[in-house]
Enzyme design. Structure first.
Site, PDB file in Angstrom:
ATOM      1  CE1 TYR A 196      -6.746  28.564  12.148  1.00  0.00           C
ATOM      2  CE2 TYR A 196      -5.581  27.612  14.012  1.00  0.00           C
ATOM      3  CZ  TYR A 196      -6.705  27.680  13.209  1.00  0.00           C
ATOM      4  OH  TYR A 196      -7.775  26.852  13.466  1.00  0.00           O
ATOM      5  CE1 TYR A 242     -11.080  28.206  15.549  1.00  0.00           C
ATOM      6  CE2 TYR A 242     -10.811  29.683  17.405  1.00  0.00           C
ATOM      7  CZ  TYR A 242     -10.397  28.585  16.690  1.00  0.00           C
ATOM      8  OH  TYR A 242      -9.302  27.872  17.111  1.00  0.00           O
ATOM      9  NE  ARG A 243      -6.108  30.315  16.197  1.00  0.00           N
ATOM     10  CZ  ARG A 243      -5.637  29.474  17.122  1.00  0.00           C
ATOM     11  NH1 ARG A 243      -6.441  28.600  17.669  1.00  0.00           N
ATOM     12  NH2 ARG A 243      -4.388  29.507  17.501  1.00  0.00           N
TER      13      ARG A 243
END
Ligand code: ADP
Length: 525
Positions: free
Chosen positions: A92, A470-471
């Site tokens: 991420y 969600y991310r």
């Protein structure tokens, strides 16, 4: 060696004054600048040019007084700071900032385990405490509590919880297990949430709400404050456990697996998060892709079928863990098996019932029994080279039809970009995290770019179909946030209003989750 970037719009002379002020506050060795020192803060898994998210410098603070002083300097000069706890948010963005030229505010030196309460089952920790550190603290003090580790045990309890990470024990929803925070706001003021707002109160880590509005989740996946302490609930060590794994032979079984699993999760028969994994993801732990397929493009279905049969794995594989006294564990196992046995060719493999504290036999998943590890990294060698991944992480209702639809959407689009469906679902009681990893060789710029392009396409496709993330990776935060468009993006407008009120100089993590302060111009983003 190239010069590192500067905060957007800042003169070199001002930047040098900022660095000198940071050194005076935190010490000479607490400020890192230049290619060599800043390199670990580049995203090693960048889906494209890692320098697009390059920091101008790094400052490491050791306590809240230093933190407050750093914020004061940042406010004075308008320095964008990107807070990380241990900065291991791999897939991420790692420790890299969203806005190029930000200074990374590294909190890893604030690493005290402040309290562990065995009676009430919680810990209170600072940002630099990793899952390994907390595990060590529990072990060395002989405390009968389990933690729920993130996929990589070197990550921080605070960082992972704030990102709403998840694991595979009954305490796998990390954000839900958080109770009480201390937060420093952009102006240097310290607040405590919930019962912590009351002097002399002892219930900070046992009751979340306090009196009046509750703000903890406001500091998750946001840029409204810097969390300096966080309470996390820990699971009482069970008497024992049994790891269970099902293999399902047919690609078309996904619908029935999800439909069978949902009621068992919803009524708590299966206590842990349950993980449904595709053949490719499961095979990555046991073999390399080129053993099965070395041609161009995504692995054809026939090759996946052959691979699954030869490895003795399913086209889908389900794993979960049962906890408690032996008789209860076995009773749960029997109920569960009665349901899954109706799926043709489903096979159950279970570990022997093991007393808690003993490691799982035969190298079973240690995360499911509260032991942090780095086993997830073994899976990255799937395509060879310097294995990297970027994750696409939509939420999926635990309904067979949604799971099948999402699976097909990803598989087809991934194949167009030359990627295998390397994915699975982690099922909680009421939703599933569908995690697809685009695995690439980070030494191959074309593959890295293709992974980034695939993710963009998927976010758009899923948004159009009404599915949200969600991310997401730094490079895609604006795109992922823009999918949340009800009433002309009213929720984002509210976030921007809060941002301006709490952080008028826009110094805290600009662009985090698509939330930008007004001060940062569009062209600099
Ligand atoms: P980990 O090392 O556990 O994977 P990181 O330290 O990389 O986690 O944190 C993940 C993300 O969470 C960061 O990029 C940042 O946006 C946010 N974050 C981390 N620590 C804090 C904190 N103490 N306060 C506010 N936000 C934080």
């Amino acid at each position: 060696m190239s010069d590192p970037p500067r905060p957007p719009g800042m003169l070199e002379s001002d930047f040098q004054q900022v660095l000198a002020a940071f050194r005076a506050i935190a010490g000479q060795n607490a400020v890192l600048v230049g290619d060599g020192a800043a390199k670990p803060y580049l995203d090693p898994f960048a889906p494209g040019d890692a320098h697009a998210h390059e920091a101008s410098a790094i400052v490491m603070v050791s306590d809240v007084e230093q933190l407050r002083a750093v914020l004061s300097v940042a406010n004075r000069y308008g320095v964008p700071l990107w807070s990380v706890s241990t900065g291991r948010n791999l897939a991420y963005g790692g420790a890299a900032p969203r806005l190029r030229g930000s200074v990374v505010l590294d909190l890893q030196r604030m690493n005290r385990v402040i309290e562990i309460n065995e009676t009430l089952g919680y810990a209170l920790v600072e940002p630099g405490v990793s899952y390994y550190d907390l595990y060590q603290a529990l072990q060395s003090r002989g405390i009968g509590l389990w933690l729920d580790p993130a996929a990589a045990g070197w990550g921080s309890v605070v960082g992972n919880t704030l990102e709403r990470g998840f694991g595979t024990t009954p305490y796998g929803d990390h954000a839900a297990m958080q109770c009480g925070m201390e937060v420093m706001l952009a102006n240097g003021e310290t607040i405590r949430t919930g019962m912590g707002a009351m002097n002399g109160n002892q219930d900070w880590q046992v009751f979340k709400a306090g009196f009046g509005p509750s703000y903890d989740t406001m500091f998750m996946q946001s840029n409204f404050g810097i969390v300096t302490k966080l309470g996390i609930w820990l699971m009482p060590k069970p008497e024992g456990y049994m790891l269970c794994r099902y293999t399902f032979r047919h690609d078309a079984d996904l619908d029935s697996i999800v439909e069978t699993l949902r009621p068992l999760k919803l009524d708590g028969t299966i206590q842990s998060n349950a993980v449904i994994e595709s053949a490719v993801r499961w095979a990555a732990g046991a073999s390399a892709r080129k053993q099965w397929y070395d041609g161009p493009g995504a692995m054809p279905d026939a090759a996946i079928e052959t691979m699954a049969r030869k490895l003795g794995i399913g086209r889908w594989n389900l794993r979960f863990c049962l906890y408690g006294p032996e008789a209860l564990v076995k009773a749960r196992r029997d109920v569960i098996h009665q349901r899954f046995v109706s799926i043709k060719d489903a096979e159950l493999t279970e570990s022997p019932y093991t007393p808690a504290g003993d490691k799982p036999e035969g190298g079973g998943d240690r995360s499911q029994v509260g032991i942090p590890n780095l086993d997830a990294f073994n899976l990255l060698n799937w395509r060879g080279g310097s294995g990297a991944h970027i994750d696409f992480s939509p939420i999926c209702a635990p309904l067979g039809r949604d799971a099948v639809r999402q699976y097909r959407m990803i598989k087809e689009q991934a194949a167009r970009y030359g990627f295998d469906y390397y994915g699975g679902f982690t099922a909680g009681p009421r939703s599933m995290h569908h995690i697809f990893a685009a695995i690439f060789d980070s030494d191959d710029p074309a593959q890295a770019r293709a992974a980034g392009d695939l993710l963009k396409t998927l976010i758009n496709d899923f948004g159009a179909a009404g599915y949200g993330q969600y991310r997401t990776h730094l490079a895609l935060m604006d795109l992922a946030a823009s999918q949340y468009d009800f009433n002309d993006h009213a929720l984002m407008h509210m976030s921007e209003t809060i941002k301006e009120a709490l952080d008028p100089n826009g110094i805290l993590s600009p662009g985090k989750q698509g939330i930008w302060p007004k001060r940062i111009k569009e062209r600099d983003r």
